[in-house]
Design an enzyme around this catalytic site. Structure first.
Site, mmCIF file in Angstrom:
data_model
loop_
_atom_site.group_PDB
_atom_site.id
_atom_site.type_symbol
_atom_site.label_atom_id
_atom_site.label_comp_id
_atom_site.label_asym_id
_atom_site.label_seq_id
_atom_site.Cartn_x
_atom_site.Cartn_y
_atom_site.Cartn_z
ATOM 1 C CG ASN A 170 -2.328 0.621 0.794
ATOM 2 O OD1 ASN A 170 -2.388 1.725 0.269
ATOM 3 N ND2 ASN A 170 -3.412 -0.082 1.071
ATOM 4 N NE ARG A 171 -2.236 4.812 -3.273
ATOM 5 C CZ ARG A 171 -3.119 3.849 -3.603
ATOM 6 N NH1 ARG A 171 -3.676 3.108 -2.656
ATOM 7 N NH2 ARG A 171 -3.430 3.636 -4.869
ATOM 8 C CG HIS A 180 1.710 -2.050 -3.882
ATOM 9 N ND1 HIS A 180 1.057 -2.277 -2.687
ATOM 10 C CD2 HIS A 180 0.743 -1.971 -4.834
ATOM 11 C CE1 HIS A 180 -0.250 -2.338 -2.916
ATOM 12 N NE2 HIS A 180 -0.472 -2.153 -4.200
ATOM 13 C CG HIS A 230 -1.636 -6.606 -5.550
ATOM 14 N ND1 HIS A 230 -2.411 -6.456 -6.664
ATOM 15 C CD2 HIS A 230 -1.646 -5.407 -4.915
ATOM 16 C CE1 HIS A 230 -2.873 -5.217 -6.721
ATOM 17 N NE2 HIS A 230 -2.420 -4.552 -5.651
ATOM 18 C CB SER A 231 -4.193 -12.993 -6.238
ATOM 19 O OG SER A 231 -3.027 -13.791 -6.228
ATOM 20 C CG ASP A 240 -7.437 1.453 -4.142
ATOM 21 O OD1 ASP A 240 -7.104 0.499 -3.413
ATOM 22 O OD2 ASP A 240 -6.615 2.095 -4.819
ATOM 23 C CD GLN A 244 -6.480 -0.558 0.260
ATOM 24 O OE1 GLN A 244 -6.357 -0.416 1.478
ATOM 25 N NE2 GLN A 244 -6.657 0.464 -0.557
ATOM 26 C CD GLU A 271 -4.269 -5.145 -2.449
ATOM 27 O OE1 GLU A 271 -3.155 -4.630 -2.213
ATOM 28 O OE2 GLU A 271 -5.163 -4.569 -3.110
#
Length: 336
Positions: free
Chosen positions: A75-76, A102, A173-174, A237, A275, A298
């Site tokens: 993530n961020r 990421h 992250h599928s 998101d 997420q 996620e």
């Protein structure tokens, strides 16, 4: 070479081989790449459940982390900057020049991992990140084990240790779609998929998708997914809060069904948050995917955690072991 040994399927830009291992059992068939520890294929009873590329070289730079383990921090991180123990660290701002996403453009999803063990039902991959890689302190030893853990169940176990205090937040992250055509034709949208997330709170974000610091109730908002809800075109998101702590064993973090499909996906995890991304921007990858042709769930730590003292810590120190477990559990149900 044994039947379970990974086989070369391509090469990295430096010439090192991209290897693939295959798992099978209990209704699952799984293909795993050394590149990014990617789940390239995940089939349940012969039906594809995830987006995957036929050409392994697409994973080198082009896919939006499809199936990969992302890190060192999923993530961020706002402004690509955080302070730890009085030292400020600058990270690459690889999202619109504003945020660190990421783990950066050279994050774990772009690295060639090593198969440490490979069997018919489980594989373990390892990666050693250097001190200073993508700006993070500490040399990090990471391991990812994918194991068929029961009927329709793929368990992912992620561990890490460090030589210096650092940040660690790993996830898979599928991209899932329960109605993917088995012939490989374009995926339909997931708009009619129905999702339930047992979270009473979520993290509001600003225009750059950075948490504001608030932890808000989902009640009365579009983020109230405690009851099964049609995904639609709502541009999800967002981070859903499951608790304040990492728990020892996986708990349900999301369940998805789809009209016309008799498959249900339940995601279980030990992380404090999940997420939910509905694939709104998938078309930007230029790989033929339409917007919202798949979704991600996620499990992870809170995004931008180091910049919010009120968030649970994502710091790992020498002598500690990071551990995260994610399970994808597929079951057959009456067609909807």
């Amino acid at each position: 070479m044994s039947d379970d040994a990974p086989v070369p399927v391509g090469a990295m830009p430096d010439g090192s081989p991209i290897l693939e291992a295959r798992l099978a059992g209990d209704g699952l068939s799984v293909a795993v790449l050394s590149l990014g520890a990617v789940i390239r294929r995940l089939d349940f009873q012969g039906r594809p459940m995830v987006l995957g590329r036929d050409d392994p070289h697409d994973y080198v730079a082009r896919t939006p982390q499809c199936g990969a383990i992302v890190g060192r921090f999923a993530n961020r991180i706002a402004g690509g900057r955080f302070t730890l123990d009085g030292t400020t660290y600058d990270l690459p701002r690889n999202e619109a020049g504003l945020t660190h996403l990421h783990g950066g453009a050279g994050g774990f999803s772009r690295r060639n991992w090593r198969f440490a063990e490979a069997g018919a039902r489980a594989v373990t991959l390892t990666y050693h990140a250097a001190d200073g890689e993508e700006g993070y302190p500490g040399a990090l030893a990471v391991a990812c084990t994918y194991a068929i853990a029961g009927p329709g169940t793929l368990r992912t176990t992620l561990t890490a240790t460090t030589t210096k205090p650092t940040l660690v937040n790993l996830t898979n992250h599928s991209y899932f779609n329960l109605t993917l055509p088995p012939d490989g034709s374009p995926a339909p949208t997931i708009d009619d998929h129905v999702i339930a997330i047992p979270a009473e709170a979520y993290l509001p974000v600003d225009e750059a998708q950075i948490p504001t610091g608030a932890v808000a109730s989902v009640a009365g908002t579009r983020f109230d997914l405690r009851r099964p809800t049609r995904i639609g075109a709502q541009a999800f998101d967002h981070t859903f809060v499951l608790g304040r702590e990492t728990v020892p064993e996986p708990r349900p973090v999301g369940r998805v069904t789809a009209p016309g499909s008799d498959v249900a996906l339940t995601v279980l995890a030990t992380a404090p948050a999940v997420q939910f991304y509905d694939g709104t921007h998938l078309a930007r990858a230029g790989l033929g995917y339409a917007a919202r042709s798949a979704f991600c769930l996620e499990p992870e730590a809170f995004p931008d955690a180091p910049n919010h003292p009120g968030f649970p810590s994502a710091v790992l120190r020498p002598g500690e072991t990071y551990r995260q477990i994610i399970e994808y559990r597929f079951t057959r149900e009456t067609a909807r």
